[in-house]
Enzyme design. Structure first.
Site, mmCIF file in Angstrom:
data_model
loop_
_atom_site.group_PDB
_atom_site.id
_atom_site.type_symbol
_atom_site.label_atom_id
_atom_site.label_comp_id
_atom_site.label_asym_id
_atom_site.label_seq_id
_atom_site.Cartn_x
_atom_site.Cartn_y
_atom_site.Cartn_z
ATOM 1 N N HIS A 156 95.350 87.565 -13.774
ATOM 2 C CA HIS A 156 95.654 86.437 -14.647
ATOM 3 C C HIS A 156 97.141 86.373 -14.996
ATOM 4 O O HIS A 156 97.859 87.373 -14.975
ATOM 5 C CB HIS A 156 94.834 86.538 -15.940
ATOM 6 N N GLY A 159 103.822 84.132 9.783
ATOM 7 C CA GLY A 159 104.284 85.042 8.741
ATOM 8 C C GLY A 159 103.756 86.444 8.939
ATOM 9 O O GLY A 159 102.553 86.640 9.100
#
Length: 229
Positions: free
Chosen positions: A142, A72
């Site tokens: 988060h 990748g």
């Protein structure tokens, strides 16, 4: 007892993956790296002290092995789903590996075949999809969602409440502001600061990040076009 594992790909990321496996084995011997599978190197050659055992489509010849992906880059990331599909392997055959120095919240969820490198931070409430690579020292805030097959390059920062659709590439040292969506198959260039949503398939770069034309030139805003007329 350690389990045999094969690394897919022999590019630059293979160094980091091999370091990750060695770091895990330092604390608890878990993995025995049997070698590499790669389409670009002939079977029987050596790489990083290990054997190249065959091309990717030979993966089925190793029924007792786990696998970890190191393939990748900003050039190949959009083809990653097809590359991994060429192995014929079920997702369950891929190990999820987390470097001992990474900080992953107990309230985060990691998918199958995820690679979390050294110094990575993943915040609570975050969902990381299958076959995601989090390169060294990147930060995921988060309540963020990282779609399948996405790559975060070293030191990329993704703030909270961001949704990154599948198969994206987030360049090294780039920053994505909170509450944004990054469209599928898009690329965020190195060092970019993303303050607006990114359309699917787009390539953006700069501070603030703006779309690039197919030639690589920045797409001018409407105001800039008015000035040039």
């Amino acid at each position: 007892m350690s389990r045999p594992i094969l690394i897919l790909g022999t590019g630059g990321n293979a160094h980091d993956v091999l370091d990750l496996v060695e770091a895990l084995n330092t604390t608890t011997p878990t993995w025995d790296v049997a070698g590499f599978l790669d389409d670009a190197r002939p079977p029987g050659t050596r790489h990083l002290g290990l054997d190249v055992l065959g091309p990717l489509h030979d993966a089925g010849n190793f029924p007792d092995h786990a696998f970890v992906n190191s393939i990748g880059s900003d050039k190949s990331f959009r083809r990653l789903p097809q590359i991994l599909a060429s192995t014929g392997l079920a997702a369950e055959r891929f190990a999820t590996l987390v470097h001992p120095s990474a900080s992953v919240s107990s309230r985060a969820r990691l998918g199958r075949g995820v690679v979390v490198q050294q110094g990575v931070t993943v915040g609570g409430g975050t969902v990381v999809g299958d076959f995601v690579t989090l390169c060294p020292a990147c930060t995921v805030g988060h309540d963020t969602c990282i779609g399948d097959y996405t790559i975060l390059a070293p030191r990329a920062v993704v703030s909270g409440f961001v949704h990154i659709d599948p198969n994206c590439y987030i360049g090294a040292a780039s920053v994505i502001r909170q509450n944004l969506r990054i469209g599928e198959h898009s690329l965020v260039g190195t060092g970019s600061v993303v303050v607006r949503e990114v359309a699917p398939g787009a390539t953006v770069a700069g501070n603030p990040a703006r779309p690039l034309a197919p030639s690589g030139e920045r797409v001018r805003s409407r105001d800039e076009e008015e000035v040039l007329r």
